[in-house]
Design an enzyme around this catalytic site. Structure first.
Site, PDB file in Angstrom:
ATOM      1  N   CYS A 190       0.856  -1.184   0.000  1.00 52.88           N
ATOM      2  CA  CYS A 190       0.000   0.000   0.000  1.00 52.88           C
ATOM      3  C   CYS A 190       0.898   1.242   0.000  1.00 52.88           C
ATOM      4  CB  CYS A 190      -0.896  -0.001   1.230  1.00 52.88           C
ATOM      5  SG  CYS A 190      -1.851   1.524   1.424  1.00 52.88           S
ATOM      6  N   ASP A 222      -0.490  -5.757   0.286  1.00 54.51           N
ATOM      7  CA  ASP A 222      -1.766  -5.982  -0.391  1.00 54.51           C
ATOM      8  C   ASP A 222      -1.616  -7.262  -1.203  1.00 54.51           C
ATOM      9  OD1 ASP A 222      -3.217  -3.698   0.433  1.00 54.51           O
ATOM     10  OD2 ASP A 222      -2.211  -2.472  -1.066  1.00 54.51           O
ATOM     11  N   VAL A 276       5.819 -14.161 -23.862  1.00 50.37           N
ATOM     12  CA  VAL A 276       6.629 -13.805 -22.697  1.00 50.37           C
ATOM     13  C   VAL A 276       7.171 -15.088 -22.078  1.00 50.37           C
ATOM     14  CG1 VAL A 276       4.704 -13.754 -21.024  1.00 50.37           C
ATOM     15  CG2 VAL A 276       6.747 -12.387 -20.598  1.00 50.37           C
ATOM     16  N   GLU A 277       8.431 -15.068 -21.699  1.00 50.93           N
ATOM     17  CA  GLU A 277       9.064 -16.224 -21.060  1.00 50.93           C
ATOM     18  C   GLU A 277       8.616 -16.235 -19.602  1.00 50.93           C
ATOM     19  OE1 GLU A 277      11.262 -18.519 -18.745  1.00 50.93           O
ATOM     20  OE2 GLU A 277      11.940 -16.432 -18.687  1.00 50.93           O
ATOM     21  N   SER A 278       8.125 -17.381 -19.132  1.00 52.09           N
ATOM     22  CA  SER A 278       7.432 -17.444 -17.844  1.00 52.09           C
ATOM     23  C   SER A 278       8.318 -17.167 -16.631  1.00 52.09           C
ATOM     24  CB  SER A 278       6.717 -18.786 -17.683  1.00 52.09           C
ATOM     25  OG  SER A 278       7.635 -19.849 -17.715  1.00 52.09           O
ATOM     26  N   HIS A 298      -3.906  -0.341  -6.157  1.00 55.15           N
ATOM     27  CA  HIS A 298      -4.317  -1.526  -6.920  1.00 55.15           C
ATOM     28  C   HIS A 298      -4.491  -1.213  -8.403  1.00 55.15           C
ATOM     29  CE1 HIS A 298      -4.804  -3.106  -2.996  1.00 55.15           C
ATOM     30  NE2 HIS A 298      -6.100  -2.952  -2.851  1.00 55.15           N
ATOM     31  N   GLU A 299      -5.120  -0.091  -8.692  1.00 54.51           N
ATOM     32  CA  GLU A 299      -5.396   0.289 -10.076  1.00 54.51           C
ATOM     33  C   GLU A 299      -4.093   0.499 -10.851  1.00 54.51           C
ATOM     34  OE1 GLU A 299      -8.779   1.675  -7.415  1.00 54.51           O
ATOM     35  OE2 GLU A 299      -6.598   1.705  -7.313  1.00 54.51           O
TER      36      GLU A 299
END
Length: 165
Positions: free
Chosen positions: A63, A70, A85-87, A104-105
Site C-alpha cells: 500500500c 496488499d 513472454v518467457e514465464s 491496486h489500479e
C-alpha cells in the site's frame, strides 16, 4: 523431403538471437518492477490465433500510504503476436512488486500496459482480484482492445470475494 523446419517452429538462429536472460540461469529477484527485465521469445505458432493464460494467485505489492502488504489473484490472458513472454522472467517481474508501493489500479493496469507495449500481442487483458483491506475488495480490469474475432476467451474463473459466507 525438405530439411527445413515447419513454419510454426522458429529456426535455431532466431531462438539464439533472443535467448532468454533468466531461463536456465540463477536470477535474483529484481529490487523493483522498473529493474525487472522481461524476456520475450519467438511465438512457436505465429499466425495461429490462440490464448495464453497466466494466473498469479499469491501476488503481493505494498500500500503506498501505509506500507502494508496488499494481496491479489492476478489473471493475465493474451493472444500472442510475433513473441510470447518467457514465464520465469514474468515470475521475477511479478515478484518484484513485493517491495513496490502502488495503488491496486496502478499496479494492475501498469502490468498489463508494460506487457502489451513490450510484447506487442494481438490482444491482452489482465484481471486483478484484490483481497479486502479496510473491508472492501477491489477488482481491477484492463484490456488492450476488443478481443480478435474468433478468439475463444474463457471466463477468468475467479469468484467475487465472498468473505466467510
Amino acid at each position: 523431403m525438405s530439411d527445413t523446419p515447419p513454419p510454426s517452429i522458429p529456426p535455431a538462429s532466431m531462438l539464439q538471437a533472443s535467448m532468454p536472460k533468466h531461463l536456465g540461469q540463477q536470477s535474483a529477484l529484481p529490487a523493483s518492477p522498473e529493474e525487472a527485465v522481461l524476456d520475450y521469445v519467438p511465438n512457436p505458432r505465429v499466425g495461429s490465433l490462440y490464448l495464453v493464460r497466466f494466473a498469479a494467485p499469491e501476488f503481493t505489492s505494498l500500500c503506498p500510504v501505509t506500507g502494508q502488504p496488499d494481496f491479489a489473484h492476478l489473471v493475465l490472458d493474451y493472444a500472442p503476436g510475433e513473441t510470447i513472454v518467457e514465464s520465469k522472467s514474468l515470475k521475477l517481474f511479478l515478484g518484484s512488486f513485493r517491495n513496490h508501493c502502488g495503488f491496486h489500479e496502478d499496479v494492475t493496469v501498469g502490468i498489463g500496459q508494460r506487457l502489451f507495449d513490450e510484447m506487442k500481442p494481438r490482444w491482452l487483458r489482465i484481471g486483478g482480484y484484490w483481497y479486502p483491506r479496510g473491508g472492501i475488495p477491489i477488482d481491477v480490469f484492463w484490456q488492450s482492445s476488443a478481443p480478435p474475432e474468433g478468439l475463444w476467451v474463457p471466463d477468468q474463473g475467479v469468484q467475487g470475494y465472498r468473505g466467510r459466507g
